[in-house]
Design a protein around this motif. Sequence first.
Motif, PDB file in Angstrom:
ATOM      1  N   ARG A  44       0.872  -1.179   0.000  1.00 38.57           N
ATOM      2  CA  ARG A  44       0.000   0.000   0.000  1.00 38.57           C
ATOM      3  C   ARG A  44       0.903   1.221   0.000  1.00 38.57           C
ATOM      4  N   ARG A 100       1.180   5.492  -0.567  1.00 41.73           N
ATOM      5  CA  ARG A 100       0.447   6.758  -0.598  1.00 41.73           C
ATOM      6  C   ARG A 100       1.432   7.913  -0.743  1.00 41.73           C
ATOM      7  N   THR A 141      -3.209   7.299  -3.771  1.00 41.68           N
ATOM      8  CA  THR A 141      -3.163   6.086  -2.950  1.00 41.68           C
ATOM      9  C   THR A 141      -3.307   4.889  -3.871  1.00 41.68           C
TER      10      THR A 141
END
Length: 980
Positions: free
Chosen positions: A548, A550, A574
């Motif tokens: 993940r 961002r 994101t």
Amino acid sequence: MRNFRAIRAGAALGAVAVALLSTSANAQQANTGGATADAEASAEITVTGTRIRRPDLESNSPLTSVGEQEVRYQGAVNAEMMLARLPQFTADANENVSNGSDGSAQINLRNLGSNRVLTLINGQRILSSQATDINFVPTALIERVDVVTGGASAVYGSDAMSGVVNFILRDHLDGLRLDAQTSFAQHTNDNAYVRGLVSARGYQLAPRNVFDGGKQDVNGAFGKNFADGRGNVTVYGGYRHTAPVLQATRDYSSCALNASGPSALVCGGSSNTTYGTFAPLEGPSKDLGSLTNARDGSKSWVLYDDSYAYNYSPTNYLQRADERYTGGGSASFEIAPVAKLYGSFMWMKDHTFSQVAPSALFLGTTFTLPCNNPLMSAGQQAALCGPTAGTAATIDTLIGYRLNGAYSRRDDLRHQDYRYNGGVKGDLGHGFSYDVGYLYALSRYNETYLNNVDNVKAQRALDVVSVGGVPTCRSKIDGTDPACVPIDIFRADGITTDQAQYLFSPSNTAGRNTLEVFSGSISGDLGTFGIQSPWATRGAGLAVGVERRRETLNFTADEVAKQGGSADIDGSITVNEAYGELELPLIANVPFIHDLTVNGGLRYSSYTNRQGSTGTDSRYKAWTYKGELTWSPIDGARLRASYNHAIRAPNISELFGARGIGNVSLSDPCAGAAPKASLSACKLTGVSDAQYGHIIQCPAETCSQSFGGNPAVKPEVGDTYTFGVVLTPKQLPGFSLSVDYYHIKVKGYISSLDPSLVVSQCQTTGNPYYCGLFRRDPRSGALFGTNGYVVGSTLNTGYLLTSGIDVAAAYATRIGRLGKLDANVVGTWLEQQVKEPLPGLGSYDCKGYFGYSCGQPNPNWRHVARLTWSVPGDKATLSLAWRHFAATRLSTSSSNEFLKDAGPISIINARIPAYDYFDLATTVTVAKQLQFRAGINNLTDKSPPAIASGVLASFGNGNTYPGVYDPMGRTMFFGATLTF
């Protein structure tokens, strides 16, 4: 807006299996792919370009590895300049770029743009994609640099369109390491042609001999193992200082070179002069063309011609002043084989100044002059206002009035970057391991632009009336600006120090970029579970993971900066991703198949883009994948092929960047008393019958183009094919050869249209799309300033395509009692470098060309070769490098319709000849702990080509391409490394 990225396209002849420009040990390191991970005694390695870990892994993609010894031989303190020497790279933002620089350093692989190469440190992203800055890399700690050609999005995610550059740093020391180096440039100015041009204009000549451009670089690192080697702590710190160099110190850059017809150059410059230039938009002088104050200092106007042009070059920086501090550390501790804790911290503080010519009341801004301004002579009032002279009536006019050389504009650029990561990894048994980690990076950027004329103040200082015989600002009388000081622009060099100080208003901008990554991966050998081809000697390798990521940007500008075109920007990106990679050995050790292996990878990405200030958002999903095949018919010979499908997601500026107006190198074909373009062609760009023949030309061949983001842009899509052979024959120990073909195509690339292309295509084809991109000043018809420009907002355009062949060879042999010789070469042959600006509207190939739409030179062939002699025991070495650039031609000499009309034909700048540079370096080991090094780069003090400033496009400065050709002349360095 500065500090945040741009675009382009490149090519070459394959690199692998050898360590470019280094010793045979380094070459062998490249053959194995090179470890990107731990320095601990682990048998497993990870090759840049794959997530699979195993002891005998080799790269299936073309890979070049540059070792630490090459850093020493170059005396490199800037990582970006070190890489720019490799034939796979084209120069990008660097210390020799001044005007418009954001202070960062970038790398450009395959000339596809710095935003299309993914930069890693020890296998992880260096900083956020918008704030990537190679200054962040502590050069003295580089163990090696791996360069992987072609798309790698299936392995690393977005941005790896042209490839991956992975800086492997020493992060596991046991002892003390100190390193110091100093360097300077020495140049003999002997360009007789340019010196003749300077003398003819009466400008000051550059000194015959110069010693300048000093650099100092000091670094230290200390590491300590503990707990029987299960733990380690390493810390480092460094300081670098670079002295500024003015363009006045080199003859080729000491004046602004302009074309004087196709066969000659002349010292020209800008129509924003210290004499003062006026182009009334109304009144009796409206159609006379530009007027200028007389040379004798009298308050009288004469018609402007090129002899009044201002030489803006001398005070510009050829090398920016810079001061950089770096620091950080890493730590690891193995609790048990199943759990090893690790973490690192990196920090950089960089402060650089860019300096360009003094500011001005620049042509392009409309100023209002009262006809009774007491600082004007009666003759000037009559010429400006006619029958209303001496009254309170007003006339609008364009004004170009330059302050003197004591007021050079200075851009104070400050970067501060932080990066830390931490996690846990370990052995899960059965040949499997895991890694769970967190990475956070913060980049702060602050800019203060100094000594720049505030147009609001300038207008107040021009709105002057007489109060008791004393010229007084109307704003001082009515109280709106009690500090206002009238300026006398109605005679040459009329602005005094007090007047200049009043006009200045520093502008400030600031940016804050962050990158946050959560990741988890598992890698292992499926052979431990019996998953293995019956004809292979080893099992399948597997790597799976999730990530993940961002990124955020918050960019702010004060009111003065906004007045100059900057704007606030915010946004976030994101992405949630999952990936898998499988390597399957199929056959081994049978006749004609020593080894046959396939590899495949797949990644799924889901993007959410959002701008908080407007509530604008967008979403999209993407699949990227790769397939690779390697076949060794015999031991020592390996064939390989790969296909990669990659993406580059738009960054925050490309999505949400505020719209504004900026400068571009361009000449308006519809300007002047005798325009180059016909009336019918110019009318297509918005020129009226009345304006034709009366439009003022862009000052210093610098027009305006709009810029701005577009939330609707989608990711670029790239496809890369590579085919190659690697030879390491046992019959010839110490020899290795790799030849790789690459073909990269990027579709829907994110960019704005090249303004010279817009002008030429509208002029020659009348295409309504291109002609519709002109926004002429409705009053003057000009193509500069806030009301006249070429549209250049972000959009998904056509395609970029580059292909070629990389060749890398190395040979090491002993020469008896004399020691040994190491020879190696890396070269790139460019097959094509094509750009299609818009789908279906034609394309052009920049192979072998430079200038205008093609930008920096794109030679058919480049190579770097090095021959190194090492005395017995490696106590001393002597190394000679040869850098070669093939000749290139001006793009207007092409028959392609996109290139031939993008600028004027030039004979004198029609061709840049082949360039060869020779660099000599030596190292001497005095004791086991102490090594000295010294070297001379550009041994023959070869000067760069002198090119008309209007030809220069991206990253041109000082009448040349300083990132391609050595701008400083001969440079010498001396350094030492002490280890305990």
